[in-house]
Enzyme design. Structure first.
Site, PDB file in Angstrom:
ATOM      1  N   ARG A 354      36.245 119.672 -13.782  1.00 31.30           N
ATOM      2  CA  ARG A 354      35.531 118.400 -13.954  1.00 31.30           C
ATOM      3  C   ARG A 354      35.126 118.197 -15.415  1.00 31.30           C
ATOM      4  NH1 ARG A 354      33.171 114.139 -10.854  1.00 31.30           N
ATOM      5  NH2 ARG A 354      33.939 114.995  -8.899  1.00 31.30           N
ATOM      6  N   GLU A 765      24.828 111.456  -9.507  1.00 31.28           N
ATOM      7  CA  GLU A 765      25.032 112.196 -10.749  1.00 31.28           C
ATOM      8  C   GLU A 765      25.229 111.339 -12.000  1.00 31.28           C
ATOM      9  OE1 GLU A 765      28.196 114.290  -8.559  1.00 31.28           O
ATOM     10  OE2 GLU A 765      27.558 116.054  -9.672  1.00 31.28           O
TER      11      GLU A 765
END
Ligand code: MTE
Ligand code: HPA
Ligand code: MOS
Length: 824
Positions: A354, A765
């Site tokens: 990620r 997030e």
């Protein structure tokens, strides 16, 4: 007869009238000219979906039950852990006889006492439940003691004879990477001829950076309560983002089938990723004790032990070498990120992936190669933390943006905008087409105007010219964050819907509540589908015996996945009720099946004159008496996503969420101390499921991100022991750290271009990374010492010490001492 709906509506009308008055008074106080005047959307019910968190009142009155509040039998055992005092070595002797003899001790267990699996690695092996022989970090669990009281258990731990053959520890991830000591193999993503792009470039910018880790500092620490059942199983109550994984691991450790283990999560006092995998070990240990003793067992880690034993956000070392044209537009280059994974894989493969997926943030990298290493060090195994590597990856390109701007002498915002994904450069280095680039452009333009960026830029430049010591800085940074688990199979969810004969509704789903408002949102989805008020719908605790095989509540996708599953259950039940009503209700008049709908507590058929309405309560009663099932399950799997790790290409994300922040800071360049004066945020949540909750997520996410990059500093001593292991030595932002001017808005009028739940977007997030604006503003303030010819390297957290060092370095290089200018 008054229907249930009416009664409920009257009840809520009263309550909301009261609270509206109370809120008005509160708003009045907040809007006073104190230091905390905030221009956020007020928390009223002005927006139909802006509902309070389902547990808001319980949270503030202390009635919300966390694990330690659960009542347990009087003979419940308390468990304490023995943690390794050394970072690397071999356990040569473990004598627990004295421990067993300590007062109040009922059971003592170490690795030899485990009947089933001893490796509880969540994705890959590598995490022994107790030390076998090799010790890998300070804080690793060697054995556990169960006693009549918490104190007795903790005291007994000290009586053990533990001998360790200590070996040199590796605490430096760069050195580990150079020696190719990795917890997982290196991965590469590449598009085009990056070497060629560097050769052709008018300018090459290159540097390296250290991006620090972060302690989760959830208010409720790791905790669980495990009850033995009569048939060799256990019921586990845990503060946990991933009940299904805990079910699996507990079953494997005990050597029993999964169906003998039930895991329940009502809520967490915060998770932030720290309870995605790292809540399980404690449940496994308590389950072992519960089964061995036949008594309920409780684990509650003291804060310092929690901080030493569990993993944190991965610190990263990043490097970049990018070729740009005369206008500062990136042509290509290479980026290398090294994640400090700690001693074992845990989730590090996906986390470093990620980071790589986000090393472009909102900018096209052109022809680029991105390499990600997973370094092994002798610390706790680093784990998920809000953003999941994404923030650490984005820091590379945000550093590069500032560097490019200084090199070509333009404002960093101008350079950022030039590099945004744009119609002729719309594909990422991993092959995904970026949708909604027009939204990013519009969002940034809107924020540029609402924050008065250019006027303030001029004012700051003037201020700095006359202010030799205090320097101001300003920065706008964007966020583009990919939504979906990058492990494709995790993108699924289930829900279970029950309608009872009084018309009240119970919905259960696979997601867990950690304060983010997921249950509130799911309740809203069910109410919306069934045409009911939200207080007619209740969500029960998440349980593995209600919805099985669930994914962790993570990757911000809780509402996306479980919302769709809940909706699926509601739609199926609705169709069944419509068929029933069509065939059996008012058979003489007939109800128009085509246009049936559930609205405002009624089943409605037809329109205008011929409209017919049946109250929900009556419909449910009639269905029950006619033996129609009033229960349904729902399921959802995200379509379209795929990623081929062999070639590093695909479409890992269903969509992207966007946002941007403008931060202004003042830095005292003689001490390094600074303050954040003002922050403006505009954030994209598509069509919000709940604007009140989403705003809270944006505000909280930003502040947590700001803390990560500024004040939260993890420190280990040379022996690898975490010395910042409590609130006295590890500084998280508090109320007083809110910027005095804090304008937070949700972007309006841009629904999700993908068919997400009601066209909303995930919010958990993405706002975390808005905190980068503060870091970039600090660099901007420092750059003024070099007359903006250079932005200094500023590793994070950018504590006052680091800011001061950067200021001193620039002053020495540019001979910019304040006293010479006639200063103080
Ligand atoms: N908000 C609160 N109040 N507490 C939390 O622990 N965790 C964050 C975010 N917001 C968290 C939070 C993280 S790391 C994630 S992945 C998401 O919430 C998870 O919830 P969601 O998928 O339902 O948004
Ligand atoms: N995000 C958060 N948690 C995860 C992911 C992810 O992409 N993959 C596995 N766990
Ligand atoms: Mo969040 S880090 O995906 O739990």
């Amino acid at each position: 007869m008054r229907t249930l709906t009416k009664l409920n509506q009257e009840a809520t009308a009263d309550v909301s009238a009261d609270s509206a008055a109370a809120r008005h008074e509160l708003d009045g106080r907040i809007k006073g000219d104190g230091p905390l005047a905030r221009d956020t959307v007020p928390y009223t019910n002005a927006h139909p979906h802006a509902q309070a968190h389902e547990s808001a009142v319980k949270h503030v009155t202390g009635r919300a039950a966390y694990i330690d509040d659960l009542s347990a039998p009087a003979d419940t055992l308390h468990v304490a852990m023995s943690l390794s005092p050394v970072a690397h070595g071999r356990l040569t002797r473990l004598d627990l006889d004295k421990v067993r003899a300590m007062p109040g001790v009922v059971d003592v267990i170490a690795v030899g006492d485990v009947p089933g699996h001893t490796d509880i690695g969540p994705v890959f092996p590598g995490d022994p439940i107790f030390v076998e022989e090799e010790i890998s970090y300070v804080g690793q669990v060697i054995f556990a003691v169960a006693a009549e009281s918490h104190r007795a258990a903790r005291e007994a731990v000290q009586a053990a004879v533990v001998e360790i053959d200590e070996q040199p520890a590796c605490l430096d991830p760069v050195a580990a990477a150079e020696r190719e000591e990795f917890v997982r193999p290196t991965h590469v993503q590449q598009s085009g001829d990056w070497e060629h792009a560097l050769k052709d470039a008018a300018l090459v910018v290159e540097d390296e950076q250290f991006v620090g880790g972060q302690e989760h500092f959830y208010l409720e620490g790791q905790a669980c309560l495990v009850q033995p059942t009569e048939d060799e199983g256990v019921v586990v109550f845990t503060s946990n983002q991933h009940p299904s994984e805990t079910q699996k691991l507990v079953a494997e450790v005990l050597g029993i089938p999964f169906h003998a283990v039930t895991v329940e999560v009502r809520r967490m006092g915060g998770g932030f990723g720290g309870k995605e995998t790292q809540a399980s070990p404690w449940a496994c240990i308590a389950a072992l004790i519960a089964r061995r003793t036949g008594r309920t067992a409780r684990v509650r880690l003291p804060r310092a032990e929690d901080m030493r034993a569990t993993g944190k956000r991965h610190p990263f070392h990043n490097r970049y070498r990018l070729g740009v044209d005369e206008k500062g537009v990136i042509l290509g280059g290479e980026i290398t990120v090294i994640g400090d994974c700690g001693y074992s894989p845990d989730l590090s493969d996906a986390i470093v992936d990620r980071a790589m997926f986000h090393s472009d943030n909102a900018y096209s990298l052109g022809d680029a190669r991105v390499t990600g290493h997973r370094a092994r060090t002798h610390t706790a195994s680093n784990t998920a933390f809000r953003g999941f590597g994404g923030p650490q990856g984005m820091m590379v390109i945000e550093a590069a943006m500032d560097d490019i701007a200084r090199r070509i002498g333009e404002d960093p915002l101008t350079v950022r905008k030039r590099n945004f994904y744009r119609p002729d450069r719309q594909t990422t280095h991993y092959g995904q087409h970026v949708d909604q680039i027009a939204l990013l452009k519009a969002l940034v333009e809107q924020l540029e105007t609402s924050s008065d960026y250019w006027t303030r830029r001029r004012a700051i430049t003037e201020f700095n010219a006359d202010s030799p010591i205090v320097k101001k800085g300003l920065a706008l940074t964007p966020v583009k964050f990919g939504i979906s688990f990058t492990a494709k199979h995790l993108n699924q969810a289930g829900a279970l819907l029950h309608v009872y004969t009084d018309g009240s509704v119970m919905i259960n789903h696979g997601g867990t509540e950690m304060g983010q408002g997921l249950h509130t949102k799911i309740c809203q989805v069910a109410a919306r589908e069934l045409g009911l008020d939200t207080n007619e719908v209740r969500i029960s605790a998440t349980r593995t015996d209600k919805v099985p095989n669930t994914s962790p509540t993570a990757a911000s996708s809780g509402a996306d996945l479980n919302g769709q599953a809940a909706r699926d259950a509601c739609v199926k039940l609705k169709e069944r009720l419509f068929d029933f009503a069509h065939e059996h209700l008012y058979p003489d008049q007939g109800l128009d099946r085509e246009d049936m709908r559930l609205e405002a507590g009624h089943l409605i058929a037809g329109h205008g004159e011929s409209e017919q309405r049946i109250p929900w309560g009556e419909l449910v009663q009639a269905a029950y008496l006619n033996r129609i099932s009033l229960s349904e399950k729902g399921f959802y799997a995200t379509p379209l996503i795929h990623y081929d790790r062999n070639v590093g290409q695909g479409r890992p994300f269903y969509y992207y969420a966007f946002g941007a922040a403008v931060a202004e800071v003042s830095v005292d360049t003689l001490t390094g101390e600074y303050q954040v004066d003002r922050v403006d945020i505009l954030h994209d949540v598509g069509d919000s499921l709940n604007p009140a909750i989403d705003l809270g997520q944006v505000e909280g996410g930003f502040i947590q991100g700001m803390g990560w990059l500024t004040s939260e500093e993890l420190k280990w001593n040379e022996a690898g022991r975490l010395i910042s292991d409590g609130p006295a030595t590890y500084k998280i932002p508090t109320y007083g750290d809110l910027p005095p001017v804090f304008n937070v808005k949700l972007m309006e009028g841009h629904p999700n271009s993908m068919a997400s739940i009601y066209r909303s977007k995930a919010v958990g997030e993405p706002p975390f990374m808005l905190g980068m604006a503060v870091w970039s503003a600090l660099r901007d303030a420092l750059a003024s010492l070099a007359d903006y010819a250079e932005a200094p390297r500023l590793d994070t957290p950018a504590t006052p010490e680091r800011v001061l060092m950067a200021a001193e370095t620039l002053r020495a290089k540019y001979d910019a001492w304040p006293l010479k200018k006639g200063g103080v």
